[in-house]
Design a protein around this motif. Structure first.
Motif, PDB file in Angstrom:
ATOM      1  N   PHE A 160       0.836  -1.201   0.000  1.00 14.96           N
ATOM      2  CA  PHE A 160       0.000   0.000   0.000  1.00 14.96           C
ATOM      3  C   PHE A 160       0.873   1.254   0.000  1.00 14.96           C
ATOM      4  O   PHE A 160       0.465   2.310  -0.475  1.00 14.96           O
ATOM      5  CB  PHE A 160      -0.914   0.015   1.230  1.00 14.96           C
ATOM      6  CG  PHE A 160      -2.072  -0.938   1.147  1.00 14.96           C
ATOM      7  CD1 PHE A 160      -3.202  -0.605   0.419  1.00 14.96           C
ATOM      8  CD2 PHE A 160      -2.033  -2.162   1.796  1.00 14.96           C
ATOM      9  CE1 PHE A 160      -4.277  -1.474   0.336  1.00 14.96           C
ATOM     10  CE2 PHE A 160      -3.103  -3.046   1.719  1.00 14.96           C
ATOM     11  CZ  PHE A 160      -4.226  -2.703   0.985  1.00 14.96           C
ATOM     12  N   GLY A 161       2.084   1.102   0.530  1.00 15.13           N
ATOM     13  CA  GLY A 161       3.005   2.235   0.586  1.00 15.13           C
ATOM     14  C   GLY A 161       3.374   2.775  -0.779  1.00 15.13           C
ATOM     15  O   GLY A 161       3.794   3.930  -0.910  1.00 15.13           O
ATOM     16  N   SER A 162       3.216   1.950  -1.807  1.00 15.46           N
ATOM     17  CA  SER A 162       3.511   2.430  -3.167  1.00 15.46           C
ATOM     18  C   SER A 162       2.594   3.587  -3.555  1.00 15.46           C
ATOM     19  O   SER A 162       2.911   4.367  -4.455  1.00 15.46           O
ATOM     20  CB  SER A 162       3.353   1.286  -4.172  1.00 15.46           C
ATOM     21  OG  SER A 162       2.012   0.810  -4.181  1.00 15.46           O
ATOM     22  N   LEU A 163       1.472   3.710  -2.859  1.00 14.41           N
ATOM     23  CA  LEU A 163       0.512   4.765  -3.162  1.00 14.41           C
ATOM     24  C   LEU A 163       0.885   6.104  -2.537  1.00 14.41           C
ATOM     25  O   LEU A 163       0.265   7.123  -2.842  1.00 14.41           O
ATOM     26  CB  LEU A 163      -0.886   4.347  -2.678  1.00 14.41           C
ATOM     27  CG  LEU A 163      -1.390   3.002  -3.209  1.00 14.41           C
ATOM     28  CD1 LEU A 163      -2.734   2.661  -2.592  1.00 14.41           C
ATOM     29  CD2 LEU A 163      -1.487   3.029  -4.731  1.00 14.41           C
ATOM     30  N   ILE A 164       1.901   6.101  -1.670  1.00 10.87           N
ATOM     31  CA  ILE A 164       2.330   7.362  -1.053  1.00 10.87           C
ATOM     32  C   ILE A 164       3.727   7.785  -1.520  1.00 10.87           C
ATOM     33  O   ILE A 164       4.187   8.866  -1.185  1.00 10.87           O
ATOM     34  CB  ILE A 164       2.304   7.281   0.495  1.00 10.87           C
ATOM     35  CG1 ILE A 164       3.333   6.268   1.017  1.00 10.87           C
ATOM     36  CG2 ILE A 164       0.908   6.951   0.999  1.00 10.87           C
ATOM     37  CD1 ILE A 164       3.506   6.277   2.531  1.00 10.87           C
ATOM     38  N   VAL A 165       4.380   6.923  -2.304  1.00  7.43           N
ATOM     39  CA  VAL A 165       5.720   7.237  -2.809  1.00  7.43           C
ATOM     40  C   VAL A 165       5.607   7.896  -4.179  1.00  7.43           C
ATOM     41  O   VAL A 165       5.107   7.290  -5.128  1.00  7.43           O
ATOM     42  CB  VAL A 165       6.596   5.970  -2.907  1.00  7.43           C
ATOM     43  CG1 VAL A 165       7.929   6.298  -3.572  1.00  7.43           C
ATOM     44  CG2 VAL A 165       6.831   5.376  -1.525  1.00  7.43           C
ATOM     45  N   GLU A 166       6.064   9.139  -4.271  1.00  7.24           N
ATOM     46  CA  GLU A 166       5.997   9.859  -5.546  1.00  7.24           C
ATOM     47  C   GLU A 166       7.080   9.391  -6.511  1.00  7.24           C
ATOM     48  O   GLU A 166       6.830   9.161  -7.688  1.00  7.24           O
ATOM     49  CB  GLU A 166       6.131  11.362  -5.304  1.00  7.24           C
ATOM     50  CG  GLU A 166       4.920  11.975  -4.613  1.00  7.24           C
ATOM     51  CD  GLU A 166       5.051  13.469  -4.429  1.00  7.24           C
ATOM     52  OE1 GLU A 166       6.174  14.007  -4.579  1.00  7.24           O
ATOM     53  OE2 GLU A 166       4.032  14.110  -4.126  1.00  7.24           O
ATOM     54  N   LYS A 167       8.304   9.254  -5.998  1.00 10.32           N
ATOM     55  CA  LYS A 167       9.385   8.773  -6.861  1.00 10.32           C
ATOM     56  C   LYS A 167      10.571   8.318  -6.024  1.00 10.32           C
ATOM     57  O   LYS A 167      10.685   8.650  -4.838  1.00 10.32           O
ATOM     58  CB  LYS A 167       9.826   9.846  -7.854  1.00 10.32           C
ATOM     59  CG  LYS A 167      10.486  11.061  -7.236  1.00 10.32           C
ATOM     60  CD  LYS A 167      10.983  12.012  -8.331  1.00 10.32           C
ATOM     61  CE  LYS A 167      11.624  13.256  -7.739  1.00 10.32           C
ATOM     62  NZ  LYS A 167      12.189  14.145  -8.764  1.00 10.32           N
ATOM     63  N   VAL A 168      11.431   7.547  -6.678  1.00  7.59           N
ATOM     64  CA  VAL A 168      12.652   7.047  -6.044  1.00  7.59           C
ATOM     65  C   VAL A 168      13.834   7.415  -6.929  1.00  7.59           C
ATOM     66  O   VAL A 168      13.783   7.237  -8.145  1.00  7.59           O
ATOM     67  CB  VAL A 168      12.615   5.507  -5.871  1.00  7.59           C
ATOM     68  CG1 VAL A 168      13.938   4.994  -5.315  1.00  7.59           C
ATOM     69  CG2 VAL A 168      11.466   5.094  -4.973  1.00  7.59           C
ATOM     70  N   GLU A 169      14.868   7.940  -6.319  1.00 12.10           N
ATOM     71  CA  GLU A 169      16.122   8.192  -7.032  1.00 12.10           C
ATOM     72  C   GLU A 169      17.152   7.200  -6.505  1.00 12.10           C
ATOM     73  O   GLU A 169      17.440   7.171  -5.314  1.00 12.10           O
ATOM     74  CB  GLU A 169      16.606   9.627  -6.795  1.00 12.10           C
ATOM     75  CG  GLU A 169      15.725  10.684  -7.437  1.00 12.10           C
ATOM     76  CD  GLU A 169      16.186  12.097  -7.119  1.00 12.10           C
ATOM     77  OE1 GLU A 169      17.113  12.262  -6.296  1.00 12.10           O
ATOM     78  OE2 GLU A 169      15.599  13.039  -7.679  1.00 12.10           O
ATOM     79  N   GLY A 170      17.684   6.381  -7.406  1.00  8.23           N
ATOM     80  CA  GLY A 170      18.632   5.361  -6.979  1.00  8.23           C
ATOM     81  C   GLY A 170      18.013   3.981  -7.080  1.00  8.23           C
ATOM     82  O   GLY A 170      17.011   3.775  -7.767  1.00  8.23           O
TER      83      GLY A 170
END
Length: 199
Positions: A160-170
């Protein structure tokens, strides 16, 4: 084929390693994940990963002979504070409130003990994660999923946390808990390669 031991009970790390078709034993470490506030986060992550691998190696005793032990420890760092795993809803709320609408850093320390050549490798990976702005209601709703517990920083990027993550660098897998590129780079230094599907 070499005996491989994953010194972790993390379902995420187990699944990530399984995808390469490698047979391995799961032996969770009994190390208390105590953070040293005087050390930088990457050093804490590496120290804990090393302690986990060494504890499992010692506990296995003779059965660890010629084995390959892999361990990891993930830490979330924001504004000079290391966020561990929340032990209750209040801690989870505090952590999620703290990372809301901000960028934080995820460090994963990785340790490999190769008993056959008496080598210990320790390294770390770093990624930046951007979290959306969350209302108190959204935070509470996420906590109710039960996902924040047993997760550094109180979220899981693959759920469910994927719904609060805007983007990942790295490295994305670093945020999941096992940086696969870093792990394989370390294994290659010891003469192994995950691409071959065996160790």
């Amino acid at each position: 084929m070499k005996k491989v031991v994953l010194a972790s009970s993390s379902p995420r790390r187990i699944e990530l390693l399984k995808q390469f078709g490698i047979k391995f034993d799961i032996v969770p470490s009994n190390v208390d994940e105590i953070i040293d506030p005087d050390l930088p986060p990457e050093k804490n992550a590496m120290n804990l990963a090393k302690k986990k691998a060494e504890e499992v190696f010692r506990r296995l005793g003779e059965s660890a002979k010629d084995s390959l032990i892999i361990s990891a420890d993930t830490i979330v760092f924001i504004e000079g504070t290391i966020l561990g795993k929340p032990s209750n809803e209040e801690e989870a709320f505090y952590m999620l409130k703290k990372i809301s609408a901000k960028r934080h850093t995820v460090f994963t320390g990785v340790c490999i003990i190769d008993d056959s050549c008496r080598q210990i490798l320790v390294d770390f990976e770093k990624s930046y994660v951007y979290i959306k702005q969350m209302s108190d209601e959204e935070i509470l709703r996420y906590i109710k999923t039960g996902e924040p517990f047993d997760k550094a920083g109180a979220y899981a990027i693959q759920g469910f946390g994927s719904l609060i993550v805007e983007k990942v660098e790295g490295c994305f897998y670093n945020v999941v808990g096992l940086p696969l590129y870093k792990l394989n780079t370390m294994l290659q230094k010891l003469g192994y390669d995950l691409m071959k599907g065996e160790l």
